[in-house]
Each structure stands twice: as structure tokens, then as C-alpha cells.
Design a protein around this motif. Structure first.
Motif, PDB file in Angstrom:
ATOM      1  N   LYS A   8       3.999   9.851 -26.087  1.00  0.00           N
ATOM      2  CA  LYS A   8       5.299   9.998 -27.277  1.00  0.00           C
ATOM      3  C   LYS A   8       4.821   9.582 -28.415  1.00  0.00           C
ATOM      4  O   LYS A   8       3.034   8.631 -28.564  1.00  0.00           O
ATOM      5  CB  LYS A   8       6.143   8.540 -26.637  1.00  0.00           C
ATOM      6  N   ASP A  48       7.043   6.518 -20.363  1.00  0.00           N
ATOM      7  CA  ASP A  48       6.774   6.529 -21.190  1.00  0.00           C
ATOM      8  C   ASP A  48       4.924   6.201 -21.444  1.00  0.00           C
ATOM      9  O   ASP A  48       3.868   6.934 -22.322  1.00  0.00           O
ATOM     10  CB  ASP A  48       7.253   6.024 -22.430  1.00  0.00           C
ATOM     11  N   LEU A  49       4.471   5.333 -21.011  1.00  0.00           N
ATOM     12  CA  LEU A  49       3.141   5.111 -20.318  1.00  0.00           C
ATOM     13  C   LEU A  49       2.637   5.309 -18.758  1.00  0.00           C
ATOM     14  O   LEU A  49       3.408   4.837 -17.863  1.00  0.00           O
ATOM     15  CB  LEU A  49       2.435   3.518 -20.462  1.00  0.00           C
ATOM     16  N   SER A  71      -0.287   7.714 -23.963  1.00  0.00           N
ATOM     17  CA  SER A  71       0.934   7.987 -23.826  1.00  0.00           C
ATOM     18  C   SER A  71       1.256   9.427 -24.938  1.00  0.00           C
ATOM     19  O   SER A  71      -0.280   9.461 -25.234  1.00  0.00           O
ATOM     20  CB  SER A  71       1.871   6.772 -24.874  1.00  0.00           C
TER      21      SER A  71
END
Length: 181
Positions: free
Chosen positions: A26, A2-3, A24
Motif C-alpha cells: 500500500k 494491508d501488512l 505492505s
């Protein structure tokens, strides 16, 4: 996953901070705080040559909970030592006397100075030269005919914190008067 860590671009020591970025794609990830740790696990600023590990803290977001001290195997980078120009220095003393040359402003932090090659084709030096507390000590032969003649001492500087090894070439000149120290 996610990162994503993007390491600093220029990883050669140059007195500036080498900041990585963490991003990210996200939606709803909280604020990200990046910290750097040296090889001994101490939190430091990434300035000096050496190995660094990146750890992050993520604040609570809309879609993700908070987390601290996150890291990954690939979240590391190394700042390499910079090249260093060779330097020159000079010193003098009256024949038959001792002299010193202060090299402290030419030896970088962490650097260790050792004697290298001595060139004394006019036989102006007497005894051994030494380096103590970042100063080169020498003694000239007690011979007035040596006035104006020189010897050269190479000082090797190794293991400086942020620089590759380099040399200081010191030219020593015989004077006909005492030289103030």
C-alpha cells in the motif's frame, strides 16, 4: 491484509537473532517498527528457542493513520532447539579416595544433569556416584591392584534452553598418587 509478515527463514537456534519482516504494497503507510514477545508476553529479542509473537507499531503515513501493538493470529513463529553433540570428560583419583569432575562447562544453560549408565567392569568404584552443582562425584575402592583401570559414567543432560538432550561420557581412571583438585 494491508501488512504482510514474513517469518525468519532459519528457525533453529544458532545464537543469531531471528528477525521477521513486515511489508505492505500500500502507498502511504508510515514507518513500521517490529517487536517480539515471548509466550509470557514479555518483550524480548528472538534468539533463544521458544515461541514468539510479533507485534508492530506503524507510524502515521500519507494515507494511513498511526497504529500500535498490531498483531494477527498468524504472526507467530517458534525457534526450535538445536542438536547438540555428545561430549566426553575425564577424571581421576587415587585408589581409596574420592574425586570430582567439573562438568559445568559442558552443561548448557538450563540443562539438568542426571546420572545415566555406569560401566565398571573392573569394579574400581565404591558406593554411588552423584551429581551436585554440575560436578560428578565418585569414590574408588581401596585396592592398589586397580591402578590404571577405568570406569565410565554417562551423564544425561536434559531440558537445556536451546539444545536437544545429549550425553556426557565421563571416563574415570584410578591413579597410584593423589590427584590435585
Amino acid at each position: 491484509d494491508d501488512l504482510v509478515l514474513t517469518p525468519p527463514q532459519n528457525l533453529t537456534y544458532d545464537v543469531t537473532h531471528k528477525n521477521a519482516t513486515v511489508s505492505s504494497d500500500k502507498i502511504g503507510v508510515g514507518e513500521v517498527t517490529v517487536k517480539y514477545y515471548d509466550k509470557d508476553g514479555n518483550e524480548v529479542e528472538p534468539v533463544n528457542a521458544g515461541e514468539y509473537t510479533v507485534k508492530i507499531t506503524v507510524g502515521e503515513g500519507v494515507n494511513y493513520g498511526a497504529a500500535s501493538e498490531l498483531t494477527a493470529d498468524l504472526w507467530k513463529f517458534t525457534i526450535t532447539r538445536a542438536s547438540h553433540d555428545n561430549k566426553t570428560a575425564s577424571g581421576s583419583a587415587m585408589y581409596g579416595n574420592r574425586g570430582t569432575v567439573d562438568l559445568s562447562n559442558l552443561i548448557e544453560v538450563g540443562g539438568k544433569a542426571t546420572l545415566g549408565t555406569v560401566t565398571d567392569s573392573d569394579s574400581v568404584l565404591k558406593g554411588d556416584q552423584t551429581i551436585n552443582n554440575k560436578a560428578l562425584s565418585f569414590e574408588f575402592a581401596d585396592d592398589a591392584s586397580k591402578v590404571g583401570k577405568t570406569a565410565t559414567v554417562v551423564v544425561k543432560v536434559t531440558n537445556a534452553t536451546n539444545y536437544d538432550d545429549y550425553i556426557i561420557t565421563v571416563t574415570l581412571t584410578v591413579e597410584n598418587k593423589l590427584t590435585p583438585m
